[in-house]
Each structure stands twice: as C-alpha cells, then as structure tokens.
Design a protein around this motif. Structure first.
Motif, PDB file in Angstrom:
ATOM      1  N   LYS A 233      -3.840   7.230   1.668  1.00 58.78           N
ATOM      2  CA  LYS A 233      -2.398   6.872   1.067  1.00 58.78           C
ATOM      3  C   LYS A 233      -2.807   5.734  -0.375  1.00 58.78           C
ATOM      4  O   LYS A 233      -3.414   4.723   0.306  1.00 58.78           O
ATOM      5  N   THR A 234      -2.710   5.665  -1.725  1.00 55.45           N
ATOM      6  CA  THR A 234      -3.581   4.675  -2.773  1.00 55.45           C
ATOM      7  C   THR A 234      -1.631   4.122  -3.210  1.00 55.45           C
ATOM      8  O   THR A 234      -1.443   4.362  -4.044  1.00 55.45           O
ATOM      9  N   LYS A 235      -2.219   3.234  -4.097  1.00 53.92           N
ATOM     10  CA  LYS A 235      -1.749   2.576  -5.082  1.00 53.92           C
ATOM     11  C   LYS A 235      -2.860   2.270  -6.919  1.00 53.92           C
ATOM     12  O   LYS A 235      -4.522   2.461  -5.924  1.00 53.92           O
ATOM     13  N   SER A 236      -2.620   2.107  -7.709  1.00 49.26           N
ATOM     14  CA  SER A 236      -3.569   1.412  -8.055  1.00 49.26           C
ATOM     15  C   SER A 236      -3.595  -0.158  -8.426  1.00 49.26           C
ATOM     16  O   SER A 236      -3.082  -0.748  -6.883  1.00 49.26           O
ATOM     17  N   GLU A 237      -4.834  -0.655  -9.344  1.00 43.70           N
ATOM     18  CA  GLU A 237      -5.482  -1.923  -8.565  1.00 43.70           C
ATOM     19  C   GLU A 237      -4.758  -3.005  -8.969  1.00 43.70           C
ATOM     20  O   GLU A 237      -4.107  -3.442  -8.134  1.00 43.70           O
ATOM     21  N   ILE A 238      -3.953  -2.649  -9.925  1.00 48.86           N
ATOM     22  CA  ILE A 238      -2.381  -4.039 -10.296  1.00 48.86           C
ATOM     23  C   ILE A 238      -1.877  -3.924  -9.647  1.00 48.86           C
ATOM     24  O   ILE A 238      -1.667  -4.952  -8.222  1.00 48.86           O
ATOM     25  N   SER A 239      -1.053  -3.051  -8.898  1.00 50.57           N
ATOM     26  CA  SER A 239       0.007  -2.954  -7.377  1.00 50.57           C
ATOM     27  C   SER A 239      -0.641  -3.266  -6.485  1.00 50.57           C
ATOM     28  O   SER A 239      -0.074  -4.046  -5.373  1.00 50.57           O
ATOM     29  N   ALA A 240      -1.906  -2.845  -5.954  1.00 50.89           N
ATOM     30  CA  ALA A 240      -2.120  -3.519  -4.574  1.00 50.89           C
ATOM     31  C   ALA A 240      -2.287  -4.795  -5.094  1.00 50.89           C
ATOM     32  O   ALA A 240      -2.268  -5.891  -3.748  1.00 50.89           O
ATOM     33  N   LEU A 241      -3.111  -5.650  -6.092  1.00 46.05           N
ATOM     34  CA  LEU A 241      -3.357  -6.453  -5.951  1.00 46.05           C
ATOM     35  C   LEU A 241      -1.576  -7.796  -6.138  1.00 46.05           C
ATOM     36  O   LEU A 241      -2.235  -8.489  -5.761  1.00 46.05           O
ATOM     37  N   THR A 242      -1.326  -6.828  -7.161  1.00 43.05           N
ATOM     38  CA  THR A 242       0.296  -7.974  -6.846  1.00 43.05           C
ATOM     39  C   THR A 242       0.749  -8.211  -5.102  1.00 43.05           C
ATOM     40  O   THR A 242       1.668  -9.306  -4.804  1.00 43.05           O
ATOM     41  N   GLU A 243       0.728  -6.587  -4.403  1.00 37.07           N
ATOM     42  CA  GLU A 243       1.229  -6.997  -3.242  1.00 37.07           C
ATOM     43  C   GLU A 243       0.645  -7.902  -2.327  1.00 37.07           C
ATOM     44  O   GLU A 243       1.293  -7.841  -0.965  1.00 37.07           O
ATOM     45  N   PHE A 244      -0.836  -7.950  -2.953  1.00 36.80           N
ATOM     46  CA  PHE A 244      -1.612  -8.687  -2.004  1.00 36.80           C
ATOM     47  C   PHE A 244      -1.180  -9.827  -2.515  1.00 36.80           C
ATOM     48  O   PHE A 244      -1.132 -11.004  -1.120  1.00 36.80           O
ATOM     49  N   LEU A 245      -0.967 -10.706  -3.025  1.00 29.78           N
ATOM     50  CA  LEU A 245      -0.442 -11.108  -4.068  1.00 29.78           C
ATOM     51  C   LEU A 245       0.720 -12.292  -2.478  1.00 29.78           C
ATOM     52  O   LEU A 245       0.967 -13.624  -2.411  1.00 29.78           O
TER      53      LEU A 245
END
Length: 417
Positions: A105-117
């Motif tokens: 299960k994956t997300k886009s890089e920008i979505s994952a980085l935003t979620e990480f923040l």
C-alpha cells in the motif's frame, strides 16, 4: 544506508561523501526541551533527484511507516537492499515486496512527507522541537530528505518542527571504538541490543535500532538496557546525549549546498568522464575517485582546457599541482595523461589504469565472475579504451543536480519491469 542502507554508503567518492571539514564531531544544539525520534528511509537510488520509496520513524509510544510509489524505478542495488520493486499490473504501476510477493500500500511522495510532518508534530508533544536520530556513516540521508522537502516546499514547516539530526553511527564510533571493530547497525544491534528481538531489515527496524542504540549508550555500561521499560519516554541523559551529538538543520542545509557545488564542479568534467563511467565497475569506481579529486580541489573543466591550450602538459601540471596535498603522485600523473589525450585529437583517448587486486589469489578472476565484480582489479586497458570509440552520450549519473551535482552515485542501468 545504512540509512538509505549501510551497503549504500560504501565508497565515498561514488556516494557523495561530504568533505572532511564537514565530517567533524557535531557542535550540538542549544539547551532546550527536545523530543527524540528514530528515523530512516529507503530511496530509489543514491542521487538527490532519486525518490523516497519508504519513510519510517520510531518514538517510544508510537511508530510511523509508509511506502511511497515513486515515479521512476528503483535501480538494481536499491531493489536488492530494500526487497521491493516496481511492477506493472494492467495499466497501473505498483510497489511489490520481493520477499512476500505482496503488493504494498503506497502513497505519493508529497502525501507521505506531509503525513510524516503531521506525525512528527504529534510526536513532539509538549517539547520545543524534535531531534531525528539516524544511523549512517556518510550523512547522505539528511541531505536527501531535505532535498525532497525543498522540492515540495515543505522545508519551512519541517524546520519549525525539527531542530537537528543525531547520527548514532558517529556516537557509537566515539563511544565503542575500543570495544567493537565495526559500528554498523547490524553489529551494534547484535552487540549492544537484543538481536533475537530486534532486526534491521526494514526502514522501521533501522529507525528503532538507531533510537535504542543512543538510548543504550546514554545509559552507560553499568545500567541495564531498557531499564526505563518499553514505551518509556527518553531519559534526561538520553536527551542530553542526543542534543550534544546533534547537527542543526541549518548545518545540514549548508552541507547540502556544499555537496551540490562539489557535484556541479564534477559535472563540468562530463566531456572527459562520461564515456568512462560506462566501463566495468572497478574502473567506474576509479573514475569517480579521480573526478572527485578534481572537484575537491575546486578545479573546472574549462580551467584545464585553457591551461592545455596555452602550455600543453606543462599547463596541466601547473593546474593539477593543487592536488598534491590530497592526491597521490600516481593519481596526478594518471589525470595528466587522461586530459592530455582528451584534448589532443592526435592521441588515442585514455581511461584510468586498472588497479591490482588486493587479494593476489583473485588476480586472474574466477570462472563465473562478472566484469563488474568490485573485487577484481584486472580489467584490461583495451576494455576501457574501447568505450571511447563509441558515440559519446550523456551518462545518467552525470546528467542529474536535483550523485546531489546532480548525482550522488553512478547507478546501474535499470531494466524495464
């Protein structure tokens, strides 16, 4: 890396190792209240333009792990290290675990980085800011993370949450130098931690191990590992240790800028080295080492070209005299020969000379060893020079700043999935 995996950082010239001046013991962060988070990530390669394919973090009471669907494919080395690859199912590209053969299960890089923040903000709690703990010899992961955050205009938000990075590799190298020969994450997990319950295979495993290594080293040899209990917040001594060994985000941004400048210098030598980078692996490593010597000395292609046009070999010798402090005499002689043959159309282009193998028993190579075997230094000159007779084209490893000229490494060609 390993952050971006331990095997990924072998050979500083290929991976964009920072200059010695930037590899000194960190100055630390100012006193304050800090939350500590173990962190790691996997990427599609070792260039700044490469993408994150998994990012993970560990805090005593919560964890974060997210796979990311990259636009490009993972290079062969990254596929082996991270045990994932991009596959096409119908019209869709997906990320597949090569061990379990399951689609991730994956997300886009920008979505994952935003979620990480978002996750980091929650993990910070009442503390003033966060210190990210990671484990890597070459400090490549912070620069790749900062480059990705810059790409998506998330850097300012990141700086409002995170104050700095603590490298557990550097801490362990200082604290354990008299007791262990290697401070790789796998060795430290076995020696300092409970290897039966703690692996270092995934990004989350490595993030957890990096945190627990700092926790163990902060407690001291006389205290039991995990004395505070699983899920307990970091002790004041652990926070102080992480703070003292942290590099501010601003320092890592300066290092990123320095690395970009260094690699931009390297890219000016593309007319000379691009054909050589398509040779077999032992020579490719030699090429990157020679190219790095030139960039470290602040030299540019046009400088050497002008010097040769004015004074031929004598001009090259004067320019390359700047390498005498950091390079061996044989390196300088080899560079003079390469550039003299490159600038003189009457001479056959020369590549770097193969190095003698470290193990004499392998000098001839064994049956079944490929041309790119890193341990075999017996590649012939004819194999190198033949590259120069093919049409010159831009090498992927040279074309990228976005090996962190634009590239931090020289990836192998990626086969179509």
């Amino acid at each position: 890396m390993d952050m971006v995996s331990e095997t990924q950082v072998n050979g500083g010239a290929e991976t964009g190792e920072l200059p010695p001046a930037l590899a000194e013991r960190p100055a630390g962060l100012p006193p304050g209240t800090y939350a500590l988070v173990g962190w790691d990530m996997d990427t599609t390669g070792r260039r700044l333009i490469d993408e994150i394919c998994q990012i993970a973090a560990y805090a005593p009471k919560q964890t974060y792990s997210q796979y990311i669907m990259p636009y490009g494919d993972l290079n062969p080395g990254a596929r082996r290290r991270h045990s994932v690859r991009v596959v096409t199912v119908g019209r869709y590209r997906m990320l597949k675990d090569t061990n379990t053969h399951k689609i991730l299960k994956t997300k886009s890089e920008i979505s994952a980085l935003t979620e990480f923040l978002d996750w980091l903000e929650a993990a910070r709690g009442d503390a003033g800011s966060v210190i990210l703990i990671y484990h890597e010899p070459r400090r490549l992961s912070p620069t790749m993370l900062l480059e990705a955050l810059t790409r998506y205009k998330l850097l300012d938000r990141f700086k409002s949450i995170v104050s700095g990075f603590t490298d557990s590799y550097a801490l362990a190298a200082d604290k354990c130098k008299s007791t262990v020969k290697s401070v790789s994450l796998r060795v430290l997990a076995r020696v300092l931690l409970d290897a039966d319950t703690l692996s270092v295979d995934s990004a989350l495993d490595r993030a957890t191990a990096a945190y627990k290594i700092v926790e163990h080293l902060a407690q001291g040899e006389q205290q039991e590992v995990g004395a505070g209990g699983e899920g307990a917040p970091p002790s004041a001594h652990m926070v102080e240790t992480a703070r003292a060994w942290a590099r501010p985000v601003s320092t890592e941004l300066d290092a990123l800028a320095t690395l970009k400048t260094l690699l931009e210098r390297q890219n000016t030598f593309r007319p000379v080295f691009a054909p050589l980078l398509r040779t077999v692996r032992p020579q490719r490593k030699r090429v990157t080492a020679l190219r790095r010597l030139l960039a470290d000395a602040g030299l540019l292609y046009d400088q050497l070209k002008d010097a040769w046009q004015e004074q031929k070999i004598e001009g090259l010798e004067k320019q390359l005299a700047a390498l005498s402090v950091t390079a061996k005499e044989e390196d300088i002689k080899e560079l003079i020969e390469i550039f003299d043959c490159h600038f003189d159309p009457a001479k056959e282009p020369k590549g770097p000379k193969p190095r003698a193998p470290r193990n004499k028993n392998r000098a001839g190579g064994s049956a079944g060893e490929g041309e790119g075997d890193a341990g075999d230094g017996s590649t012939s000159d004819s194999a190198a020079s033949s590259v120069h007779h093919s049409p010159t084209k831009t090498n992927n490893a040279e074309a990228a700043v976005g090996d962190t000229s634009q590239t931090v490494a020289n990836p192998e060609p990626v086969a179509a999935n």
